[in-house]
Design an enzyme around this catalytic site. Sequence first.
Site, mmCIF file in Angstrom:
data_model
loop_
_atom_site.group_PDB
_atom_site.id
_atom_site.type_symbol
_atom_site.label_atom_id
_atom_site.label_comp_id
_atom_site.label_asym_id
_atom_site.label_seq_id
_atom_site.Cartn_x
_atom_site.Cartn_y
_atom_site.Cartn_z
ATOM 1 N N ARG A 124 0.863 -1.181 0.000
ATOM 2 C CA ARG A 124 0.000 0.000 0.000
ATOM 3 C C ARG A 124 0.899 1.230 0.000
ATOM 4 N NH1 ARG A 124 0.389 1.767 5.303
ATOM 5 N NH2 ARG A 124 0.496 0.154 6.906
ATOM 6 N N HIS A 156 -1.926 3.415 6.471
ATOM 7 C CA HIS A 156 -2.855 2.320 6.786
ATOM 8 C C HIS A 156 -4.289 2.819 6.668
ATOM 9 C CE1 HIS A 156 -4.530 -1.212 8.707
ATOM 10 N NE2 HIS A 156 -5.134 -0.445 9.587
ATOM 11 N N TYR A 163 7.635 4.159 10.044
ATOM 12 C CA TYR A 163 7.990 2.742 10.102
ATOM 13 C C TYR A 163 8.385 2.148 8.746
ATOM 14 C CZ TYR A 163 3.024 2.398 8.763
ATOM 15 O OH TYR A 163 1.807 2.567 8.138
#
Length: 370
Positions: free
Chosen positions: A269, A273, A283
């Site tokens: 993706r 999120h 991250y």
Amino acid sequence: MASKAKYRFDVSAQLDTIEKEFQTFQILNEDGEIVNEQAVPDLTDEQLQELMRRMVYTRILDQRSISLNRQGRLGFYAPTAGQEASQIGSHFALEKEDFLLPGYRDVPQIIWHGLPLYKAFLWSRGHYQGIQVSKDLNIFPPQIIIGAQYVQTAGIALGLKKNGKKAVAVTYTGDGGTSQGDFYEGINFAGAFKVPAIFIVQNNGFAISTPREKQTAAKTLAQKAVAAGIYGVQVDGMDPLAVYVAVREARERAINGEGPTLIETLCYRYGPHTMSGDDPTRYRSKELDNEWEKKDPLVRFRKYLESKGIWNEEMEEQVIEQAKEEIQQAVKQADAAPKQKVTDLIEIMNEELPSNLKEQYEIYKEKESK
């Protein structure tokens, strides 16, 4: 000095043997070149163009949805860019009579299955009309609880089997969903009763911010099918043809009475999120993003279709303009929906109100009349 332990069973070799069986299935490489000629699906030029059209449309829908969310005109939204081959390629292999049980990122699949676009926007806003659909539309609302749709899918598939229907129940989750108890319960039940189900795990590398390698010691997520006694496949989730073939064959096995399949699609993706405060730069590295951008499913498939002489820039621009126009109209239609009231929710959730809700209903009815 302690002596080296001697084990009677070579369990390491056993695990290694299982893991080697789960190789990534691919048809198109990153440059849009065929690398597995025997596996190329028998799709017409028109079907290939339609698959590309849906992927381009879905990318534009994602871009506009992100913009609408930032404007405060949408509620919950989980970006989909990068996962078009996994989502649209898998749905393209299904039939209208099949049941879809999506996760919250899988709104594109139920739109292409027949959910009106404006209802998808209403669902994002939390409006009850967003999940009110016709009885002949075989979809469930996007599931917010991680992995819960896997158990539901096993049940729907059992119903299809008992009723003699030549259809399948299909569900999706992410890599993080495979750590949930519902995941194991769902595939185990489906395997035990040999139901016509397809369980798709979209492994985009991160469960929110948790890397996939911290989710499980298993080298692949597809191999988890072994414990449930069902078929398992790992596929290049940035390759729409590979995803299509994997799901199409899983469907054929299912309706022929051969039971369920677990399919792991390796994808990515590009966005966060969800739009609810996640920051992927905390991250994920820029190097990792760049690596996966080279595998973009739209770029890959575009190169393939252009090499066949069945796609060009003009065709793509037409799709983009059509998507923008239809999205604009769908937003207007969603804006015109009646304002949701508490009494509406109470009325549609119960056929006969219990005493406590009767009391609350009267209270809110009075408030709403002022």
